[in-house]
Design a protein around this motif. Structure first.
Motif, PDB file in Angstrom:
ATOM      1  N   ARG A   1       0.833  -1.205   0.000  1.00 28.75           N
ATOM      2  CA  ARG A   1       0.000   0.000   0.000  1.00 28.75           C
ATOM      3  C   ARG A   1       0.873   1.262   0.000  1.00 28.75           C
TER       4      ARG A   1
ATOM      5  N   LYS B   1       2.113   6.722  -6.984  1.00 28.34           N
ATOM      6  CA  LYS B   1       1.186   7.766  -7.423  1.00 28.34           C
ATOM      7  C   LYS B   1       1.860   9.134  -7.391  1.00 28.34           C
TER       8      LYS B   1
ATOM      9  N   ALA C   1      -1.053  16.846  -3.853  1.00 27.24           N
ATOM     10  CA  ALA C   1      -2.159  16.080  -3.263  1.00 27.24           C
ATOM     11  C   ALA C   1      -1.749  14.631  -3.034  1.00 27.24           C
ATOM     12  N   ALA C   2      -1.044  14.043  -3.991  1.00 27.64           N
ATOM     13  CA  ALA C   2      -0.592  12.658  -3.837  1.00 27.64           C
ATOM     14  C   ALA C   2       0.419  12.535  -2.708  1.00 27.64           C
TER      15      ALA C   2
ATOM     16  N   LYS D   1       0.548  14.471  -0.081  1.00 26.54           N
ATOM     17  CA  LYS D   1      -0.190  14.630   1.171  1.00 26.54           C
ATOM     18  C   LYS D   1      -0.901  13.339   1.565  1.00 26.54           C
ATOM     19  N   ALA D   2      -1.331  12.557   0.564  1.00 25.10           N
ATOM     20  CA  ALA D   2      -1.972  11.272   0.847  1.00 25.10           C
ATOM     21  C   ALA D   2      -0.942  10.205   1.216  1.00 25.10           C
ATOM     22  N   ALA D   3       0.254  10.305   0.661  1.00 27.19           N
ATOM     23  CA  ALA D   3       1.278   9.285   0.901  1.00 27.19           C
ATOM     24  C   ALA D   3       1.950   9.447   2.262  1.00 27.19           C
ATOM     25  N   GLN D   4       2.026  10.667   2.750  1.00 29.26           N
ATOM     26  CA  GLN D   4       2.759  10.915   3.992  1.00 29.26           C
ATOM     27  C   GLN D   4       2.203  10.138   5.190  1.00 29.26           C
TER      28      GLN D   4
ATOM     29  N   GLU E   1       1.178   4.244  -2.965  1.00 32.87           N
ATOM     30  CA  GLU E   1       1.046   5.691  -2.725  1.00 32.87           C
ATOM     31  C   GLU E   1       2.274   6.431  -3.257  1.00 32.87           C
TER      32      GLU E   1
ATOM     33  N   GLU F   1       0.492   7.436   5.231  1.00 28.37           N
ATOM     34  CA  GLU F   1       0.668   6.009   4.974  1.00 28.37           C
ATOM     35  C   GLU F   1       2.106   5.593   5.277  1.00 28.37           C
TER      36      GLU F   1
END
Length: 87
Positions: A27, A34, A49-50, A52-55, A31, A57
């Motif tokens: 997972r 992406k 944005a990607a 910010k979503a990966a951090q 991320e 995780e």
């Protein structure tokens, strides 16, 4: 091969932990990929944005023991500098 009951239990636990850690690592890599794709496309908003979503995780992987803290920090630092340079 495990002979004692304790060793057999440990083997079962290791199998389960291995499956959980493998899923979590996958997972995190998804991320990160992406973010890489967004950077390659040259779109800074999508890359930010990607990222910010990966951090979260990536940091969750650190707290769960999948990655070392410095490894995650290094990855985040390098990715964020690349996202910044897009602008």
């Amino acid at each position: 091969m495990a002979n004692s009951p304790q060793a057999k239990k440990r083997a079962r636990q290791n199998e389960r932990r291995n499956a959980v850690n493998k899923a979590r690592r996958s997972r995190i890599r998804t991320e990160l990929r992406k973010v890489e794709e967004a950077i390659a496309s040259g779109n800074q908003e999508a890359a930010a944005a990607a990222l910010k979503a990966a951090q979260p995780e990536l940091m969750r992987g650190v707290t769960k023991g999948v990655f070392h803290k410095n490894t995650a920090a290094r990855k985040m630092s390098r990715l964020s500098s690349r996202v910044k340079s897009l602008g």
